[in-house]
Write a protein that holds these residues in place. Sequence first.
Motif, mmCIF file in Angstrom:
data_model
loop_
_atom_site.group_PDB
_atom_site.id
_atom_site.type_symbol
_atom_site.label_atom_id
_atom_site.label_comp_id
_atom_site.label_asym_id
_atom_site.label_seq_id
_atom_site.Cartn_x
_atom_site.Cartn_y
_atom_site.Cartn_z
ATOM 1 N N GLN A 13 1.751 3.044 7.178
ATOM 2 C CA GLN A 13 1.019 4.058 6.436
ATOM 3 C C GLN A 13 1.458 4.032 4.983
ATOM 4 N N LEU A 14 2.722 3.674 4.778
ATOM 5 C CA LEU A 14 3.196 3.341 3.438
ATOM 6 C C LEU A 14 3.304 1.833 3.376
ATOM 7 N N GLU A 24 10.399 -6.096 6.937
ATOM 8 C CA GLU A 24 10.795 -4.761 7.370
ATOM 9 C C GLU A 24 10.113 -4.397 8.685
ATOM 10 N N ALA A 53 -3.305 -6.718 3.324
ATOM 11 C CA ALA A 53 -2.048 -7.324 2.914
ATOM 12 C C ALA A 53 -2.110 -7.638 1.428
ATOM 13 N N ARG A 54 -1.001 -7.537 0.830
ATOM 14 C CA ARG A 54 -0.905 -7.794 -0.602
ATOM 15 C C ARG A 54 0.288 -8.653 -0.856
ATOM 16 N N ALA A 92 -2.063 5.279 -0.266
ATOM 17 C CA ALA A 92 -0.833 5.430 0.498
ATOM 18 C C ALA A 92 0.180 6.234 -0.289
ATOM 19 N N GLN A 150 8.095 6.371 -4.426
ATOM 20 C CA GLN A 150 8.756 7.603 -4.029
ATOM 21 C C GLN A 150 10.188 7.331 -3.603
ATOM 22 N N ARG A 199 -0.609 9.770 -0.104
ATOM 23 C CA ARG A 199 -0.159 10.341 1.171
ATOM 24 C C ARG A 199 1.334 10.607 1.124
ATOM 25 N N ALA A 200 2.040 9.649 0.580
ATOM 26 C CA ALA A 200 3.487 9.818 0.525
ATOM 27 C C ALA A 200 3.854 10.996 -0.355
ATOM 28 N N ALA A 235 6.952 -4.201 3.867
ATOM 29 C CA ALA A 235 7.047 -5.654 3.853
ATOM 30 C C ALA A 235 7.108 -6.197 5.270
ATOM 31 N N THR A 258 -5.720 0.936 -1.893
ATOM 32 C CA THR A 258 -5.000 1.309 -0.682
ATOM 33 C C THR A 258 -3.599 1.773 -1.008
ATOM 34 N N LEU A 259 -3.012 1.025 -1.920
ATOM 35 C CA LEU A 259 -1.661 1.378 -2.289
ATOM 36 C C LEU A 259 -1.624 2.767 -2.911
ATOM 37 N N GLN A 265 9.174 -1.399 -3.912
ATOM 38 C CA GLN A 265 7.746 -1.283 -4.112
ATOM 39 C C GLN A 265 7.245 0.137 -3.911
ATOM 40 N N HIS A 266 8.099 0.997 -3.444
ATOM 41 C CA HIS A 266 7.650 2.350 -3.131
ATOM 42 C C HIS A 266 8.134 3.280 -4.204
ATOM 43 N N THR A 285 -7.300 -4.542 -2.925
ATOM 44 C CA THR A 285 -6.153 -4.333 -2.058
ATOM 45 C C THR A 285 -5.724 -5.569 -1.296
ATOM 46 N N THR A 286 -6.522 -6.556 -1.226
ATOM 47 C CA THR A 286 -6.185 -7.653 -0.326
ATOM 48 C C THR A 286 -5.047 -8.485 -0.850
ATOM 49 N N PRO A 312 -1.098 -4.598 -10.678
ATOM 50 C CA PRO A 312 -1.830 -3.339 -10.662
ATOM 51 C C PRO A 312 -1.928 -2.803 -9.244
ATOM 52 N N ALA A 350 6.786 6.894 12.661
ATOM 53 C CA ALA A 350 7.971 6.197 12.182
ATOM 54 C C ALA A 350 8.255 6.387 10.691
ATOM 55 N N PRO A 351 7.266 6.281 9.794
ATOM 56 C CA PRO A 351 7.624 6.169 8.374
ATOM 57 C C PRO A 351 8.259 7.414 7.813
ATOM 58 N N SER A 391 11.399 -4.272 -0.406
ATOM 59 C CA SER A 391 10.205 -3.499 -0.144
ATOM 60 C C SER A 391 10.360 -2.058 -0.616
ATOM 61 N N ASP A 392 11.566 -1.571 -0.560
ATOM 62 C CA ASP A 392 11.737 -0.207 -1.026
ATOM 63 C C ASP A 392 11.486 -0.102 -2.517
ATOM 64 N N THR A 429 9.924 2.985 16.097
ATOM 65 C CA THR A 429 10.993 2.037 15.805
ATOM 66 C C THR A 429 12.064 2.173 16.867
#
Lengths: 121, 518
Positions: free
Chosen positions: A59-60, A66, A93-94, B470, B417, B473-474, A63, B466-467, B414-415, B446-447, B462, B380-381, B411-412, A2
């Motif tokens: 990896q996470l 973002e 993509a979802r 992920a 964690q 991993r997180a 959007a 993949t989610l 959606q996470h 996942t699509t 649901p 980056a993440p 988007s946050d 980034t």
Amino acid sequence: MTRPRRPGRDDDPDRLYTLTGGRSRSDSDAFDLVTLVVSECEPTPGMQSEHVTILRMCQLPTAVVEIAAGLGLPVSIVRIMLSDLLDTGRISARHPRTARVADRLPDPEILEQVLVGLRNL
Amino acid sequence: MSPSSRPTAVALLISLAVTGSLCLWAVAAAPDSVRPALAWGAGGAAVVLSAAVAVAVQARANAGRLRARLTSETQRFTGEISRLVSASAAEGQRFTAETARIKSASAAETARLRSAAEAETARITAHAAAEIERLTAEIARLTARATRSETERSAAVAACANAAGRMQALATSMLADLREMEHRHAAEDVLGDLLHLDHRTAQAGRLADSIAVLTGARSGRRWAKPIVMESILRGAMGRISGYQRVRLHSTSDVAVAGHAAEGVMHALAELLDNAANFSPPTAEVHVYVEEVPAGIVLTVEDSGLVMSDVQLRRAERAVSATDQDLTGLSGTRLGLAVVGRLARKHGLTVAFRPSARGGTGALMMLPQELLTRTPVPAPAPVSRPVPEPEPTHGTAPAETGTATGAAAPTSDAQHPQHAPAPAEPATPAPADPTTGPAADSPASDTTGNLPRFGESGLPKRPRGRTLAAAEARAQAHSDDATAPRPRTSDPKEQAARFSSFRQAVRANSPHPEEGNTR
């Protein structure tokens, strides 16, 4: 990686059309601003650096907006690159919801009731 | 008997007679004892005497004869000599006269020639003087003309340089404006037009750069930071018309120092332009980057026309560091001269060779002095900051291009964690990654194009595989964040959490009036 920079500032020599090979619209409409993107593989050497950055960022689930903000690129350009990655299966993509569903959105009253109910929890 | 020998014979006879008679007398008178001896002696003496007398007579006769002959010869010689003397005297007179005549003639001739030569000399001198005068005037005229044209040339070059510099500045600011507009306008039609204009402006900028380089104006834009090789390649590619045919093959993470980046890009753009222009309009142009101990070698290969040996040599001469004159410049082919100038300025080495792709390959070597290494980018993440969800954010970010700020909490949310609590009301986030996919139905893949809907029309969300992966991993590297947060009883915090959930659900709504439903 980034790059912290002000979007729209002309401090890189590569022009935006070279990132997408001259395309200005993506042929797939799989992406809108809030589509969540998850990378499906690790970046490989020789990839375009933006693709590498996207794969690292996603990896996470992330959007589209973002990603665009992280790359400092316009959303349309990012969308084109994402459809390239999607076509090669490197990301998935979802949608939070598809456009088709938007036509039969739930009744606002129901939503309001849900809201009230949730607030009363 | 010859007359000369007659007196000799007479004298011999006389002497023989005298001596014979004397001998006879003496023999007769001598006693007998000496008679034979006397006879022999007297006889011999008589013979010898006679012979002597004869010889003497003969010699005398000879002498007289020779003397007479001498006399006559002498007279003859004298006559002859006198005759010759008189003849030579006459001849001498004639010669003298002839000499005098010739002398006078030659004097006359000499005088005539001298006068003629003098006249000729005078004529030639006058002519030469006139010629010198004419030539002097001509030289003065030509000198003035040369001076004037030199002044004109330098003025024209200066004007060109100035104009090119302004064009460069204009192109640079136009490119900056265009980039800003590209960020501002999200509509694809507008963006397409802007990109088109961007491309045209970049080409115009390259032309201005070329003229600036050739006229020795100040160099173009200087970058304040090292430019990575990928950007160099893309920057060069973006300045030519056929950039869509260029294929880049680079894994190098080398960066070019900021002061030389523009020159390298420009030179590479010229090589790319050559390659693209001299190959079929559908053929691709490939650019390879190779790291060598001396620096970096950029190879531009096309599959177009094969350059002959002569053309290769000419091209090498055009880009060689020695030939920097503008006289060899043709009107339409500026590229190689520009490359040559840039190569000399930045110490680049440019070579041409036939390409294995069937066309021509151009090699450009960047020396180590121009290169720097970029640090390896960190993932980056992991380092991404976690913004707090904004409870007061009410407008939908759907149709705005500058949705960065609005999208972050979306988007946050959606996470799990990052904001685990608001996600719970929709579907409980699986604490164990192994149970997550198993609990979900296989249709929720996942699509994302197969969402499921409940009876109320609300979409169910649901988690996909993949989610979940992920998330696992997180969780692996942020266990503290996933620790169960104690439920708060603070209504403000609850409202904040719910607000982010609500935005996440409603994010793509095309009906902005739904923002009023809270």
